[in-house]
Design a protein around this motif. Structure first.
Motif, PDB file in Angstrom:
ATOM      1  N   UNK A   1      36.439  43.110  42.206  1.00  0.00           N
ATOM      2  CA  UNK A   1      35.336  44.152  41.577  1.00  0.00           C
ATOM      3  C   UNK A   1      36.229  44.897  43.291  1.00  0.00           C
ATOM      4  N   UNK A   2      35.268  43.994  44.294  1.00  0.00           N
ATOM      5  CA  UNK A   2      36.375  44.605  45.516  1.00  0.00           C
ATOM      6  C   UNK A   2      38.101  44.554  45.478  1.00  0.00           C
TER       7      UNK A   2
ATOM      8  N   UNK B   1      41.530  41.699  29.458  1.00  0.00           N
ATOM      9  CA  UNK B   1      40.738  42.613  28.918  1.00  0.00           C
ATOM     10  C   UNK B   1      40.463  43.550  30.312  1.00  0.00           C
ATOM     11  N   UNK B   2      39.701  42.232  30.258  1.00  0.00           N
ATOM     12  CA  UNK B   2      38.474  42.296  31.715  1.00  0.00           C
ATOM     13  C   UNK B   2      39.154  43.667  32.659  1.00  0.00           C
ATOM     14  N   UNK B   3      40.078  42.903  33.216  1.00  0.00           N
ATOM     15  CA  UNK B   3      41.229  43.902  34.040  1.00  0.00           C
ATOM     16  C   UNK B   3      41.912  45.528  33.470  1.00  0.00           C
ATOM     17  N   UNK B   4      42.329  45.606  32.035  1.00  0.00           N
ATOM     18  CA  UNK B   4      42.201  46.342  31.627  1.00  0.00           C
ATOM     19  C   UNK B   4      40.745  48.008  31.792  1.00  0.00           C
ATOM     20  N   UNK B   5      39.344  47.061  31.496  1.00  0.00           N
ATOM     21  CA  UNK B   5      38.405  47.887  31.184  1.00  0.00           C
ATOM     22  C   UNK B   5      38.199  48.144  32.459  1.00  0.00           C
ATOM     23  N   UNK B   6      38.587  47.454  34.254  1.00  0.00           N
ATOM     24  CA  UNK B   6      38.427  47.859  34.593  1.00  0.00           C
ATOM     25  C   UNK B   6      39.327  49.725  35.524  1.00  0.00           C
ATOM     26  N   UNK B   7      40.669  49.053  35.400  1.00  0.00           N
ATOM     27  CA  UNK B   7      41.472  49.395  35.486  1.00  0.00           C
ATOM     28  C   UNK B   7      41.105  51.483  34.941  1.00  0.00           C
ATOM     29  N   UNK B   8      40.700  51.229  33.480  1.00  0.00           N
ATOM     30  CA  UNK B   8      40.434  52.481  32.786  1.00  0.00           C
ATOM     31  C   UNK B   8      39.203  53.184  33.630  1.00  0.00           C
ATOM     32  N   UNK B   9      38.855  52.492  33.992  1.00  0.00           N
ATOM     33  CA  UNK B   9      36.816  53.472  35.098  1.00  0.00           C
ATOM     34  C   UNK B   9      38.280  53.510  36.133  1.00  0.00           C
ATOM     35  N   UNK B  10      38.444  53.398  36.971  1.00  0.00           N
ATOM     36  CA  UNK B  10      39.072  53.862  37.956  1.00  0.00           C
ATOM     37  C   UNK B  10      40.495  55.110  37.839  1.00  0.00           C
ATOM     38  N   UNK B  11      41.117  55.003  36.357  1.00  0.00           N
ATOM     39  CA  UNK B  11      41.880  55.945  35.957  1.00  0.00           C
ATOM     40  C   UNK B  11      41.086  57.303  36.012  1.00  0.00           C
ATOM     41  N   UNK B  12      38.996  56.651  35.185  1.00  0.00           N
ATOM     42  CA  UNK B  12      38.760  58.454  35.136  1.00  0.00           C
ATOM     43  C   UNK B  12      37.678  58.300  35.834  1.00  0.00           C
ATOM     44  N   UNK B  13      37.534  57.606  36.617  1.00  0.00           N
ATOM     45  CA  UNK B  13      36.608  58.390  37.891  1.00  0.00           C
ATOM     46  C   UNK B  13      36.799  59.675  39.289  1.00  0.00           C
TER      47      UNK B  13
ATOM     48  N   UNK C   1      27.879  56.280  38.628  1.00  0.00           N
ATOM     49  CA  UNK C   1      28.581  55.874  37.266  1.00  0.00           C
ATOM     50  C   UNK C   1      29.652  55.091  37.262  1.00  0.00           C
ATOM     51  N   UNK C   2      30.577  55.221  37.727  1.00  0.00           N
ATOM     52  CA  UNK C   2      31.586  54.295  37.661  1.00  0.00           C
ATOM     53  C   UNK C   2      31.189  52.539  38.264  1.00  0.00           C
ATOM     54  N   UNK C   3      31.007  52.599  39.769  1.00  0.00           N
ATOM     55  CA  UNK C   3      30.064  51.398  40.414  1.00  0.00           C
ATOM     56  C   UNK C   3      29.189  50.311  39.223  1.00  0.00           C
ATOM     57  N   UNK C   4      28.443  51.351  38.851  1.00  0.00           N
ATOM     58  CA  UNK C   4      27.666  50.833  37.343  1.00  0.00           C
ATOM     59  C   UNK C   4      28.835  50.217  36.364  1.00  0.00           C
ATOM     60  N   UNK C   5      29.640  50.955  36.019  1.00  0.00           N
ATOM     61  CA  UNK C   5      29.685  50.189  35.437  1.00  0.00           C
ATOM     62  C   UNK C   5      30.849  49.078  35.334  1.00  0.00           C
ATOM     63  N   UNK C   6      31.599  48.886  36.842  1.00  0.00           N
ATOM     64  CA  UNK C   6      31.818  47.999  36.926  1.00  0.00           C
ATOM     65  C   UNK C   6      31.640  46.236  37.021  1.00  0.00           C
ATOM     66  N   UNK C   7      29.933  46.878  37.297  1.00  0.00           N
ATOM     67  CA  UNK C   7      29.055  45.850  37.576  1.00  0.00           C
ATOM     68  C   UNK C   7      28.683  44.890  36.684  1.00  0.00           C
ATOM     69  N   UNK C   8      28.733  46.249  35.013  1.00  0.00           N
ATOM     70  CA  UNK C   8      28.174  45.664  33.831  1.00  0.00           C
ATOM     71  C   UNK C   8      29.515  45.043  33.039  1.00  0.00           C
TER      72      UNK C   8
END
Length: 138
Positions: free
Chosen positions: A95-96, A126-138, A72-79
């Motif tokens: 992403x990498x 904002x993009x970087x913050x969105x990505x860090x939120x995914x990583x934090x809650x993964x 799910x995190x992988x999908x969210x990152x691409x989105x």
């Protein structure tokens, strides 16, 4: 690309073939290879006979360097990255490598500031913050 034009990833001059190609992040490749590995294990009496050394090494590599493990995190990152109209190449690099600051993101992918749809620092932040939120809650 014309013969006279030199390739330059910083300006996203990477060749028409590469610009049109679908790129995958390491985490996406990891999910694909893990799925294939599971299939091989289920269909073979001796799964090790079905897996080449190259396959094994490739799987180990992408698992080691995947920043996101959860599908799910992988999908969210691409989105999230797709919302910013990034080229596939740019999307996969970000992403990498998961830059933490705007400066890091621009250093890794200078074309996000130099192309026609150049993003301002706030949009990149904002993009970087969105990505860090995914990583934090993964």
């Amino acid at each position: 690309m014309s013969g006279e034009e030199e390739e330059n990833a910083a300006e996203l001059k990477i060749g028409d073939e590469f610009l049109k190609a679908k790129c995958l992040m390491n985490c996406e490749v990891s999910l694909i290879l893990e799925h294939k590995y599971e299939q091989l294990q289920q269909t073979s009496e001796d799964p090790m006979n079905q897996v080449s050394q190259v396959f094994e090494k490739s799987l180990q590599y992408v698992k080691r360097f995947s920043r996101y493990k959860n599908p799910d995190a992988v999908r969210q990152v691409r989105e999230i990255l797709s919302r910013y109209q990034l080229a596939e190449f740019e999307l996969c690099v970000l992403g990498n490598l998961c830059p933490e600051t705007v400066e890091e993101a621009i250093a890794m992918v200078p074309s996000i500031k130099t192309r026609g749809r150049a993003h301002d620092d706030e949009a990149i932040e904002k993009m970087l913050n969105d990505l860090s939120l995914i990583k934090r809650f993964e």
